[in-house]
Design a protein around this motif. Structure first.
Motif, short mmCIF file in Angstrom:
data_model
loop_
_atom_site.label_atom_id
_atom_site.label_comp_id
_atom_site.label_asym_id
_atom_site.label_seq_id
_atom_site.Cartn_x
_atom_site.Cartn_y
_atom_site.Cartn_z
N PHE A 1 61.72 34.76 2.25
CA PHE A 1 62.17 35.89 3.07
C PHE A 1 63.68 36.01 2.92
O PHE A 1 64.42 35.05 3.15
CB PHE A 1 61.79 35.69 4.54
N VAL A 2 64.13 37.21 2.53
CA VAL A 2 65.57 37.42 2.33
C VAL A 2 66.05 38.55 3.24
O VAL A 2 65.32 39.50 3.52
CB VAL A 2 65.89 37.76 0.86
N THR B 1 60.27 46.18 -3.86
CA THR B 1 60.98 44.96 -4.26
C THR B 1 60.77 43.86 -3.24
O THR B 1 60.49 42.71 -3.59
CB THR B 1 62.49 45.26 -4.39
N LEU B 2 60.90 44.21 -1.97
CA LEU B 2 60.72 43.25 -0.88
C LEU B 2 59.52 43.68 -0.05
O LEU B 2 59.49 44.81 0.45
CB LEU B 2 61.97 43.18 -0.01
N ARG B 3 58.56 42.78 0.12
CA ARG B 3 57.36 43.11 0.90
C ARG B 3 57.65 43.01 2.38
O ARG B 3 58.21 42.02 2.85
CB ARG B 3 56.23 42.13 0.56
N ARG B 4 57.32 44.06 3.09
CA ARG B 4 57.44 43.99 4.56
C ARG B 4 56.33 43.11 5.09
O ARG B 4 55.23 43.07 4.55
CB ARG B 4 57.35 45.40 5.15
N GLY C 1 62.91 41.47 3.56
CA GLY C 1 61.49 41.26 3.37
C GLY C 1 61.22 40.07 2.48
O GLY C 1 62.12 39.27 2.17
N ALA C 2 59.96 39.96 2.08
CA ALA C 2 59.52 38.82 1.28
C ALA C 2 59.70 39.12 -0.20
O ALA C 2 59.20 40.13 -0.69
CB ALA C 2 58.06 38.53 1.59
N ALA C 3 60.43 38.25 -0.87
CA ALA C 3 60.64 38.41 -2.31
C ALA C 3 59.87 37.34 -3.05
O ALA C 3 59.99 36.15 -2.74
CB ALA C 3 62.13 38.28 -2.64
N ASP D 1 67.70 46.48 3.81
CA ASP D 1 66.63 45.97 2.95
C ASP D 1 66.38 44.51 3.31
O ASP D 1 67.26 43.67 3.15
CB ASP D 1 67.04 46.05 1.47
#
Lengths: 172, 141
Positions: free
Chosen positions: B112-113, A165-168, B128-130, B126
């Motif tokens: 970035f969240v 869902t969220l890219r590191r 990272g880039a959304a 959690d």
């Protein structure tokens, strides 16, 4: 006029009941896959705090029927990748012994049955709620792509892939 | 009345029940918040927005804060968020531990969240880039 409305209402009710009954007796592929996912969610869930060890092991062992013997599961970090139904059962038994009041559910399920018979895929959110180590309830949710195949007339899970869902930032 | 509620909650507002601690103290366990489904049709997401991030659908969502915008470089040094090399003032952060994340670039449509609770271990959080298409909308109230 009133009789006409009554007749239409009765016919509509009968048609609805017949449709429901037909789907219950002969569920289509999507309904079967939904039922499979519900069964897996119940089997992976750790149940009540008071469940005995035998009960937990039995529920873990029952999962064997719902997975391809060569299933691969990549649920994403921090979980290790698993291969084979024995590994699934072992992992479920471990979870049952270490996580209390684990409730697993699958939501936002989109199923695509391949035109060629015997294959299907689903995209879904897997959510786990459990007693957190520090007290209160913990929650973990992630998107998964799930592949299914039909073995001896029954749908089983053949692969599970984690969707980020969220890219590191250290990943492309 | 029922029809109005269906329309509002299907097309205008997304009700979200807060679970977990990652957005404390802004959002605590059990809080009910409402997210605008329409706002991002009329404006771009902006820094500081508390947003709902879609997972596979909208039944279960992540609630995070946008801290960096497309094209920016973002990272943490000893718990302080840095944007393009400069520290960002974040008055909404009350708990802070020494998070370190090497600065990296965001893509053209990436935001970035991260949660407001930086007192928890980074590996349990959690962040990272959304991509823009995962942002449902900002919290209204």
């Amino acid at each position: 006029m009133r009789n006409t409305i009554r007749i239409i209402a009765v016919v509509a009710a009968l048609a609805g009941a017949a449709t429901y009954g037909w789907q219950w007796l002969f569920p289509d592929d999507e309904a079967q896959i939904h039922a499979l996912l519900e069964r897996i969610a119940g089997g992976v869930g750790a149940g009540d705090r008071d469940d005995g060890d035998m009960s937990r092991l039995a529920r873990a062992a029952a999962l064997r029927h719902d997975f391809d013997p060569d299933v691969t599961i990549d649920a994403g970090p921090p979980f290790e990748k698993l291969r084979g139904d024995d590994a699934i059962i072992g992992a479920a038994a471990t979870v049952h012994g270490s996580v209390r009041n684990l409730v697993v559910s699958f939501t936002d399920v989109t199923i695509h049955v391949d035109p060629a018979p015997g294959g299907a895929t689903a995209n879904l959110t897997a959510e786990a709620r459990f007693d957190a180590a520090g007290g209160g309830r913990g929650v973990e949710a992630r998107e998964l792509d799930v592949a299914f195949r039909r073995i001896d007339g029954s749908w089983v899970v053949s692969a599970v892939t984690f969707v980020q869902t969220l890219r590191r930032l250290d990943q492309p | 009345m029922v029809a109005l509620a269906v329309v509002v909650f299907r097309y205008v507002l997304l009700p979200v029940r807060g679970v977990g601690v990652s957005m404390e103290p802004t959002i605590t366990e059990g809080d009910l918040l409402f997210v605008s489904r329409l706002a991002y049709r009329f404006r771009d997401p902006k820094r500081g927005d508390v947003v709902a991030v879609r997972i596979a659908g909208q039944s279960v969502v992540l609630v995070k804060r946008i801290v960096a915008l497309p094209g920016e470089h973002v990272g943490f040094r000893a718990g302080i968020l840095h944007i393009n090399g400069a520290p960002l003032d974040e008055p909404y952060v009350r708990n802070r531990s020494d998070w370190d994340l090497t600065e990296g670039p965001l893509g053209d449509s990436e935001y970035f969240v991260v949660g407001d609770n930086r007192g928890m271990a980074m590996r349990l959080h959690d962040l990272g880039a959304a991509p823009r298409q995962r942002l449902i909308g900002p919290k209204l109230f």
